[in-house]
Motif scaffolding. Sequence first.
Motif, PDB file in Angstrom:
ATOM      1  N   UNK A  90       0.841  -1.199   0.000  1.00 44.23           N
ATOM      2  CA  UNK A  90       0.000   0.000   0.000  1.00 44.23           C
ATOM      3  C   UNK A  90       0.876   1.249   0.000  1.00 44.23           C
ATOM      4  N   UNK A  91       0.564   2.186  -0.877  1.00 44.67           N
ATOM      5  CA  UNK A  91       1.298   3.450  -0.912  1.00 44.67           C
ATOM      6  C   UNK A  91       0.561   4.457  -0.026  1.00 44.67           C
ATOM      7  N   UNK A  92       1.046   4.622   1.214  1.00 42.65           N
ATOM      8  CA  UNK A  92       0.371   5.490   2.181  1.00 42.65           C
ATOM      9  C   UNK A  92       0.364   6.954   1.751  1.00 42.65           C
ATOM     10  N   UNK A  93       1.313   7.357   0.908  1.00 40.80           N
ATOM     11  CA  UNK A  93       1.420   8.764   0.527  1.00 40.80           C
ATOM     12  C   UNK A  93       0.674   9.092  -0.761  1.00 40.80           C
ATOM     13  N   UNK A  94       0.029   8.093  -1.383  1.00 40.97           N
ATOM     14  CA  UNK A  94      -0.693   8.343  -2.634  1.00 40.97           C
ATOM     15  C   UNK A  94      -2.136   7.836  -2.613  1.00 40.97           C
ATOM     16  N   UNK A  95      -2.364   6.670  -2.041  1.00 40.73           N
ATOM     17  CA  UNK A  95      -3.676   6.033  -2.154  1.00 40.73           C
ATOM     18  C   UNK A  95      -4.592   6.358  -0.977  1.00 40.73           C
ATOM     19  N   UNK A  96      -5.855   6.707  -1.243  1.00 37.25           N
ATOM     20  CA  UNK A  96      -6.818   6.859  -0.149  1.00 37.25           C
ATOM     21  C   UNK A  96      -6.957   5.537   0.610  1.00 37.25           C
ATOM     22  N   UNK A  97      -6.992   5.618   1.924  1.00 37.20           N
ATOM     23  CA  UNK A  97      -7.118   4.405   2.729  1.00 37.20           C
ATOM     24  C   UNK A  97      -7.677   4.763   4.095  1.00 37.20           C
ATOM     25  N   UNK A  98      -8.142   3.770   4.824  1.00 35.17           N
ATOM     26  CA  UNK A  98      -8.641   3.960   6.184  1.00 35.17           C
ATOM     27  C   UNK A  98      -7.654   3.327   7.162  1.00 35.17           C
ATOM     28  N   UNK A  99      -7.484   3.989   8.300  1.00 28.79           N
ATOM     29  CA  UNK A  99      -6.597   3.464   9.341  1.00 28.79           C
ATOM     30  C   UNK A  99      -7.387   3.266  10.632  1.00 28.79           C
ATOM     31  N   UNK A 100      -7.048   2.210  11.333  1.00 28.38           N
ATOM     32  CA  UNK A 100      -7.762   1.836  12.550  1.00 28.38           C
ATOM     33  C   UNK A 100      -7.054   2.383  13.784  1.00 28.38           C
ATOM     34  N   UNK A 101      -7.837   2.929  14.699  1.00 30.26           N
ATOM     35  CA  UNK A 101      -7.313   3.404  15.972  1.00 30.26           C
ATOM     36  C   UNK A 101      -7.700   2.388  17.045  1.00 30.26           C
ATOM     37  N   UNK A 102      -6.755   1.565  17.500  1.00 34.69           N
ATOM     38  CA  UNK A 102      -7.099   0.531  18.483  1.00 34.69           C
ATOM     39  C   UNK A 102      -7.442   1.096  19.855  1.00 34.69           C
ATOM     40  N   UNK A 103      -7.057   2.340  20.121  1.00 39.40           N
ATOM     41  CA  UNK A 103      -7.369   2.947  21.423  1.00 39.40           C
ATOM     42  C   UNK A 103      -8.833   3.361  21.536  1.00 39.40           C
ATOM     43  N   UNK A 104      -9.429   3.742  20.410  1.00 31.54           N
ATOM     44  CA  UNK A 104     -10.838   4.162  20.440  1.00 31.54           C
ATOM     45  C   UNK A 104     -11.725   3.254  19.605  1.00 31.54           C
ATOM     46  N   UNK A 105     -11.122   2.252  18.978  1.00 31.99           N
ATOM     47  CA  UNK A 105     -11.843   1.300  18.125  1.00 31.99           C
ATOM     48  C   UNK A 105     -12.639   2.032  17.040  1.00 31.99           C
ATOM     49  N   UNK A 137      -6.577  10.721   2.885  1.00 33.79           N
ATOM     50  CA  UNK A 137      -6.652  11.042   1.455  1.00 33.79           C
ATOM     51  C   UNK A 137      -5.436  11.878   1.069  1.00 33.79           C
ATOM     52  N   UNK A 138      -4.250  11.287   0.997  1.00 31.98           N
ATOM     53  CA  UNK A 138      -3.017  12.066   0.823  1.00 31.98           C
ATOM     54  C   UNK A 138      -2.944  12.839  -0.488  1.00 31.98           C
ATOM     55  N   UNK A 139      -3.628  12.357  -1.521  1.00 27.79           N
ATOM     56  CA  UNK A 139      -3.597  13.044  -2.815  1.00 27.79           C
ATOM     57  C   UNK A 139      -4.275  14.406  -2.757  1.00 27.79           C
ATOM     58  N   UNK A 140      -5.155  14.613  -1.770  1.00 31.70           N
ATOM     59  CA  UNK A 140      -5.891  15.878  -1.658  1.00 31.70           C
ATOM     60  C   UNK A 140      -5.015  17.022  -1.162  1.00 31.70           C
ATOM     61  N   UNK A 141      -3.851  16.695  -0.607  1.00 30.02           N
ATOM     62  CA  UNK A 141      -2.945  17.749  -0.130  1.00 30.02           C
ATOM     63  C   UNK A 141      -2.424  18.603  -1.283  1.00 30.02           C
ATOM     64  N   UNK A 142      -2.570  18.120  -2.500  1.00 32.67           N
ATOM     65  CA  UNK A 142      -2.081  18.849  -3.669  1.00 32.67           C
ATOM     66  C   UNK A 142      -3.092  19.869  -4.190  1.00 32.67           C
ATOM     67  N   UNK A 143      -4.324  19.831  -3.662  1.00 38.56           N
ATOM     68  CA  UNK A 143      -5.349  20.717  -4.215  1.00 38.56           C
ATOM     69  C   UNK A 143      -5.119  22.164  -3.790  1.00 38.56           C
ATOM     70  N   UNK A 144      -5.482  23.130  -4.640  1.00 34.91           N
ATOM     71  CA  UNK A 144      -5.324  24.542  -4.256  1.00 34.91           C
ATOM     72  C   UNK A 144      -6.286  24.895  -3.133  1.00 34.91           C
ATOM     73  N   UNK A 145      -5.855  25.830  -2.267  1.00 38.62           N
ATOM     74  CA  UNK A 145      -6.692  26.231  -1.127  1.00 38.62           C
ATOM     75  C   UNK A 145      -7.406  27.532  -1.423  1.00 38.62           C
TER      76      UNK A 145
END
Length: 345
Positions: free
Chosen positions: A1-16, A22-30
């Motif tokens: 998995x390319x964490x810096x390019x592909x949209x993905x979900x991550x699990x937080x085991x502390x809060x379940x 969505x790393x690709x969205x960082x390139x969008x103009x503000x």
Amino acid sequence: MNFDENPHRRYNPLTESWVLVSPHRAKRPWQGQVEKLANDERPAHDPECYLCAGNTRANGEVNPNYEQVYVFDNDFAALLKDTPDEKYEDGELFLAKTEKGVGRVICFSPAHNLTVPEMSEEGIRAVVDAWVAEYNVLGAKDFINYVQIFENKGFVMGCSNPHPHGQIWAQSGIPDEPLKKQNAQAKYWAKHNRSLLADYLEKELEKKERVLFENEHFVALVPFWAVWPFEAMLIPKRKMARISEMTSEERDALANAYKRLTVKYDNLFETSFPYSAGIHQAPTDGLPHEEWHWHFVFYPPLLRSATVKKFMVGYEMLANPQRDISAEKSAAILRDLSEVHYKSI
């Protein structure tokens, strides 16, 4: 998995729970809202500040001429200790009960123009000592079952007074976020007879990619499941359920880590970096809570610059937390920053 390019979900085991990345969205103009930079030029003593030494507060009480840390009952506390015990039930859908509690304010320093990253480690150590003392005193009250220690820094985070200070809300119930973490840690402990965070920390120290720095007793890192752009945690290397278990050396190390992390924050955009931060630890309900491993979390809102803020709206409010920069990327940015405050260079 390319964490810096592909949209993905991550699990937080502390809060379940999950976070959408969505790393690709960082390139969008503000073209969204741009915050105004607050004037960070403040006097060492402000005669109009109700937290400064010697000044009169809203309730008419006069602050002593304190020289280090000053703690007092919040004049506008959200919780009250003399609230009567009452309960409201109307079937299964309408439930309410009164909540008792105590609100405390901790002035970190008499210097109105300081923030944590600009304080000395000795001064921060005095704050740590005050946290421990308050946790012990408040937690010993028979109507208090949880003590929440926190700091809001910056007007962007709703802080109404720039004087360096934090708060403590101690209450009869266990709030939702620490309760989620308690339940998750209890499940992990029951399954493995080990601390969830101790095992997580061991893996993070092996990987190194999200670790910002460490000292003898604490590790600063961007958690794998971070929601806020530059979210971070301070985790003690030794498993402890509560801050009152720290040795003197560990208190020194916490002060060191607290300063180092917040200096990096200020250096990121060369501004007084806003955040909400707080300590999650075991309740004070008289149970041992061997599942707990306390930790210090930092939720800063700035995203691209000193004037661009991450808003939790739309999808985040209706569906799932979401972030545009990977935890690995934000960790790399923070890790490479100097630990000398930009104002000192």
